[in-house]
Design a protein around this motif. Structure first.
Motif, PDB file in Angstrom:
ATOM      1  N   SER A 282       0.832  -1.207   0.000  1.00 50.26           N
ATOM      2  CA  SER A 282       0.000   0.000   0.000  1.00 50.26           C
ATOM      3  C   SER A 282       0.866   1.257   0.000  1.00 50.26           C
ATOM      4  O   SER A 282       0.593   2.208  -0.738  1.00 50.26           O
ATOM      5  CB  SER A 282      -0.919  -0.017   1.217  1.00 50.26           C
ATOM      6  OG  SER A 282      -1.642   1.175   1.306  1.00 50.26           O
TER       7      SER A 282
ATOM      8  N   ARG B 163       2.376   1.743  -3.373  1.00 51.61           N
ATOM      9  CA  ARG B 163       1.356   2.218  -4.308  1.00 51.61           C
ATOM     10  C   ARG B 163       1.100   3.716  -4.110  1.00 51.61           C
ATOM     11  O   ARG B 163       1.058   4.477  -5.069  1.00 51.61           O
ATOM     12  CB  ARG B 163       0.058   1.438  -4.104  1.00 51.61           C
ATOM     13  CG  ARG B 163      -0.980   1.644  -5.161  1.00 51.61           C
ATOM     14  CD  ARG B 163      -2.195   0.738  -4.982  1.00 51.61           C
ATOM     15  NE  ARG B 163      -1.834  -0.678  -5.002  1.00 51.61           N
ATOM     16  CZ  ARG B 163      -1.897  -1.483  -3.934  1.00 51.61           C
ATOM     17  NH1 ARG B 163      -2.345  -1.052  -2.784  1.00 51.61           N
ATOM     18  NH2 ARG B 163      -1.546  -2.747  -4.039  1.00 51.61           N
TER      19      ARG B 163
ATOM     20  N   ASN C 229       2.555  -0.490  -8.953  1.00 59.36           N
ATOM     21  CA  ASN C 229       1.542  -1.538  -8.861  1.00 59.36           C
ATOM     22  C   ASN C 229       2.239  -2.849  -8.484  1.00 59.36           C
ATOM     23  O   ASN C 229       3.451  -2.880  -8.273  1.00 59.36           O
ATOM     24  CB  ASN C 229       0.770  -1.656 -10.181  1.00 59.36           C
ATOM     25  CG  ASN C 229       1.679  -2.011 -11.355  1.00 59.36           C
ATOM     26  OD1 ASN C 229       2.792  -2.488 -11.184  1.00 59.36           O
ATOM     27  ND2 ASN C 229       1.197  -1.758 -12.555  1.00 59.36           N
TER      28      ASN C 229
END
Length: 145
Positions: A20, A23, A29
């Motif tokens: 996370s 990202r 990704n």
């Protein structure tokens, strides 16, 4: 080390948070994380689910952490491994271009709209993966002045 569901879940939580963070701060990704860490997406997905019967290989945990700029001793502690064991020091971050640093700040700024963040990420992806222009073509594009 004894395998317990809580260890699995704690490591899964660590991996999810790491992904996370990658990202949101780096616009990476899952494929990009896999490429930069050298850990397959299948392995990362297994870790995210806490779906493993044997401990992850220490070298893979170190590669995952180093690829994301995380100190591996954090993951080792979550897994209940000996944290005093020597690990490779995390590589120093390369100097960052001020413009790139400004973009990263905008990506984590809560006052910047999600739409704006989307456009920033898409532009970065485009620039990161477009083919390089060979030097000989660049020279031919110069105009006489």
């Amino acid at each position: 080390m004894r395998d317990t569901p809580s260890r699995h879940q704690a490591f899964a939580t660590f991996v999810r948070k790491s992904l996370s963070d990658a990202r949101s701060t780096r616009a990476w990704n899952g494929s990009e994380v896999a490429r930069r860490t050298g850990i397959s997406r299948q392995t990362i997905n297994r870790w995210v689910r806490g779906d493993w019967s044997n401990d992850p290989e220490p070298a893979r945990v170190v590669a995952f952490c180093e690829g994301l700029g995380i100190n591996p001793t954090i993951a080792f502690g979550i897994l209940g491994w000996d944290r005093s064991a020597p690990t490779r020091p995390a590589p120093a971050a390369p100097p960052m271009d001020p413009d790139v640093e400004a973009l990263l700040r905008r990506l984590v700024d809560p006052t910047v709209s999600e739409s704006e963040k989307y456009h920033i990420r898409e532009t970065i992806r485009y620039l990161a993966y477009r083919p390089s222009i060979p030097d000989d073509q660049r020279k031919g594009q110069r105009r006489a002045g």
